[in-house]
Design a protein around this motif. Structure first.
Motif, short mmCIF file in Angstrom:
data_model
loop_
_atom_site.label_atom_id
_atom_site.label_comp_id
_atom_site.label_asym_id
_atom_site.label_seq_id
_atom_site.Cartn_x
_atom_site.Cartn_y
_atom_site.Cartn_z
N ARG A 129 -3.13 2.07 5.14
CA ARG A 129 -2.10 2.92 4.57
C ARG A 129 -0.96 2.01 4.10
O ARG A 129 -0.30 1.36 4.90
N ASP A 130 -0.76 1.94 2.78
CA ASP A 130 0.27 1.03 2.27
C ASP A 130 1.52 1.77 1.80
O ASP A 130 2.51 1.15 1.45
N HIS A 131 1.47 3.11 1.78
CA HIS A 131 2.64 3.92 1.42
C HIS A 131 3.15 3.61 0.01
O HIS A 131 4.34 3.80 -0.28
N ARG A 133 4.10 4.14 -3.69
CA ARG A 133 4.49 5.31 -4.48
C ARG A 133 4.88 4.83 -5.87
O ARG A 133 5.84 4.07 -6.03
N ARG A 162 0.81 12.78 -5.62
CA ARG A 162 1.01 13.27 -4.26
C ARG A 162 1.74 14.60 -4.27
O ARG A 162 2.71 14.78 -5.01
N ASP A 169 -0.40 7.10 -5.70
CA ASP A 169 -0.65 6.09 -4.66
C ASP A 169 -1.62 5.03 -5.14
O ASP A 169 -2.00 4.99 -6.32
#
Length: 251
Positions: A129-131, A133, A162, A169
């Motif tokens: 999970r690299d978040h 955006r 998202r 993402d």
């Protein structure tokens, strides 16, 4: 050594007798660029970024300089998201003894997806999970796609922002970039619906397998379920890729 100097060093070595066929070039590049393919190398040749020699029979023979030029192009694409037109200008400057302009990041660096040794996604890549955006404008710029292509990808459910934020993402970026590369071979978003349908079926199968684990009452049940999901997902991708490869070889 800078990329520009490395390319010049390759030019100096090109005077030797070492020449590589396209398969050997692929083997030289893949340790640093696992996603590179023979069609990609041919595409860069078609764009005039590398000009290998041709034997009387028409086979490509790449010099050390050619390999270094390919490394430069792939690195500028991967690390700095430069379009091929700009990379071509850099190479022209290098060929004329000039230094290309300094490379400054214009967007945040996108995390690298974890890959297994054979180039296929590992189980780790499904839990990462690299978040990240990205705005719509950033996605268009980094993936080097048009507004029309992105719209089509969204229409066919291949890329979605998202919920709640409207941002995109890492998955959206990878899909958009891959769709652009497939478009170079004449495959349009409408042709890619079959991939989405197959992926949805695989997701349903994985969820069916882990459903009993998710119903577990102990605190570690969810963690075990997530591990199972990532492992099955990686294995399913390997199986899918190998079946495609075997099918193509059998033709």
């Amino acid at each position: 050594m800078t990329d520009a100097r490395a390319t010049r060093t390759g030019a100096a070595a090109a005077g030797g007798r070492v020449r590589h066929n396209i398969g050997e070039v692929l083997d030289l590049l893949r340790p640093d660029f696992p996603g590179v393919t023979i069609p990609k190398i041919r595409f860069l040749e078609d764009k005039g970024l590398v000009k290998p020699e041709r034997t009387p029979a028409g086979y490509r023979k790449f010099s050390t300089e050619d390999v270094d030029r390919l490394r430069y192009v792939l690195r500028m694409q991967r690390d700095h998201y430069l379009p091929l037109r700009v990379i071509g200008e850099h190479l022209d400057a290098i060929d004329r003894g000039l230094e290309p302009p300094p490379i400054e990041p214009v967007v945040p660096t996108v995390p690298t997806v974890a890959l297994a040794a054979d180039g296929m996604p590992s189980a780790e890549s499904f839990t990462r999970r690299d978040h990240l955006r990205l705005s719509r404008k950033e996605l268009l710029k980094i993936a080097e796609i048009s507004e029309d292509l992105l719209t089509q990808l969204e229409q066919f459910g291949l890329v979605t922002p998202r919920i709640g934020t409207g941002h995109y993402d890492t998955d959206a970026l990878v899909i958009a970039t891959t769709a652009r590369e497939l478009a170079e071979f004449g495959l349009e978003p409408r042709h890619l619906r079959a991939f989405k349908t197959a992926a949805d079926r695989e997701v349903g199968l994985v969820e069916q397998v882990v459903a009993p684990q998710k119903r577990g009452r102990d605190a570690s049940a969810r963690g075990r379920a997530e591990e199972t999901v990532s492992e099955i997902a990686a294995l399913s991708v390997r199986l899918h890729a190998t079946l495609v490869k075997a099918g193509l070889r059998g033709r």
